[in-house]
Design an enzyme around this catalytic site. Structure first.
Site, mmCIF file in Angstrom:
data_model
loop_
_atom_site.group_PDB
_atom_site.id
_atom_site.type_symbol
_atom_site.label_atom_id
_atom_site.label_comp_id
_atom_site.label_asym_id
_atom_site.label_seq_id
_atom_site.Cartn_x
_atom_site.Cartn_y
_atom_site.Cartn_z
ATOM 1 N N SER A 1 -11.843 52.524 66.956
ATOM 2 C CA SER A 1 -10.974 51.638 66.184
ATOM 3 C C SER A 1 -11.331 50.170 66.431
ATOM 4 C CB SER A 1 -9.513 51.954 66.519
ATOM 5 O OG SER A 1 -8.642 51.374 65.581
ATOM 6 N N ASP B 1 -7.334 58.756 57.379
ATOM 7 C CA ASP B 1 -7.335 57.492 58.120
ATOM 8 C C ASP B 1 -7.426 56.333 57.137
ATOM 9 O OD1 ASP B 1 -7.760 55.337 59.814
ATOM 10 O OD2 ASP B 1 -9.480 56.213 60.839
ATOM 11 N N HIS C 1 -6.698 59.069 62.120
ATOM 12 C CA HIS C 1 -7.098 58.026 63.057
ATOM 13 C C HIS C 1 -6.577 58.405 64.446
ATOM 14 C CE1 HIS C 1 -8.390 53.837 63.723
ATOM 15 N NE2 HIS C 1 -7.466 53.820 64.656
#
Length: 318
Positions: A162, A258, A288
């Site tokens: 991320s 995501d 995610h």
């Protein structure tokens, strides 16, 4: 649940149902930084799961604004290996060495490599480009001191999930631009790559799938607020760099459910178009954050294990 041709992993579907019952949707808690950090820690650090035995020690690295906390993981065999400099996720606001500890342990053990996890400065106390400066300083330190870590000199990779994937991508570009040592590989797990993006996945998965559009907007505001840094600046949006050629090979993972899915895919395509070698892995059934949820089992465990195996394979060829 089927969206955009992907079927959500049953284990994650059950987890998300539990979060909805607890009235939790997303990572941000009422715009409260301290509460949001505490929620992430509680959800990840207290995760039940198997013990993953590797050598671990904490250390500090010299940084541009003072010492940088780091954690060094070593396979129990003790032989010299490649070292992965790893940056945790959390929107540049949340997360720390503890929230990514189990993932780093698993990566160290199963990829058979050393991992150097970096506790870079967080916003809003330290907005951009503080995290980038710490990340690049840590990478350069690892290149200079790999032998002292017991790793193989000249064999340093970068990676992250991320926001950490964003930092790994930016570090790879900075290393190229500075003409210094380059990473042998960039391992980008559902990375943020474009702060200006208005993608289809951002709309499709705006809420209800762990990371929300509200979270993303909140992180953006805290990371860039008051800095004067343009969202299109490649220090925060590596996809928008003037050139994507001459970069380290990339192993990129995206998740089907995501909001950042399309950004990861777009970065992979842009790297390939610029002549950079890319291995894009699409984990269609997952959300995610799946790499931090491998202890749930199901698709998250399978995908994380596959990614670590791919990491090991790429490093063996690099």
């Amino acid at each position: 649940m089927i969206i955009d041709g992907n079927t959500l992993d049953p284990t994650l579907q059950l987890m998300l149902s539990g979060l909805r019952l607890a009235d939790i949707d997303g990572l941000a808690v009422d715009g409260d930084v301290a509460a949001s950090r505490a929620q992430m820690r509680n959800n990840l650090v207290k995760f039940p799961g198997p013990q993953i035995h590797v050598g671990v020690n904490n250390l500090t690295l010299p940084g541009p604004a003072g010492p940088i906390a780091a954690r060094h993981y070593r396979p129990l065999g003790g032989e010299a290996t490649d070292v992965l400099v790893f940056f945790h996720g959390g929107g540049w606001v949340l997360g720390d060495l503890d929230t990514t500890d189990t993932l780093c342990r698993l990566t160290c053990r199963d990829a058979g490599i050393q991992v150097l996890s970096i506790g870079y400065r967080l916003a809003p106390e330290h907005p951009a480009p503080a995290a980038v400066e710490d990340a690049y300083a840590a990478f350069k330190w690892a290149c200079e001191h790999a032998g002292e870590l017991g790793a193989t000199p000249g064999r340093v990779a970068v990676g992250g999930d991320s926001a950490g994937g964003n930092l790994a991508a930016v570090v790879s570009q900075l290393a190229r631009d500075d003409g210094g040592p380059a990473p042998v590989l960039q391992w980008l797990i559902y990375p943020r790559t474009d702060f200006t993006a208005q993608t289809r996945s951002l709309s499709l998965f705006a809420q209800g799938f762990l990371l929300t559009k509200h979270d993303i907007d909140w992180f953006n505001a805290l990371y860039l607020g008051g800095t004067g840094i343009d969202p299109a600046d490649p220090r925060v949006s590596p996809l928008l760099a003037d050139s994507l050629s001459g970069l380290a090979p990339a192993l990129i993972a995206v998740a089907g459910f995501d909001p950042l899915r399309d950004e990861g895919q777009n970065y992979a395509a842009a790297l390939q178009a610029a002549g950079t070698a890319v291995d894009l892995r699409t984990m269609g059934s997952l959300t995610h954050g799946f790499a931090n949820l491998f202890q749930l089992g199901g698709g998250s465990l399978t995908a994380t294990s596959d990614l670590i195996s791919a990491l090991r394979a790429h490093l063996s060829r690099a």
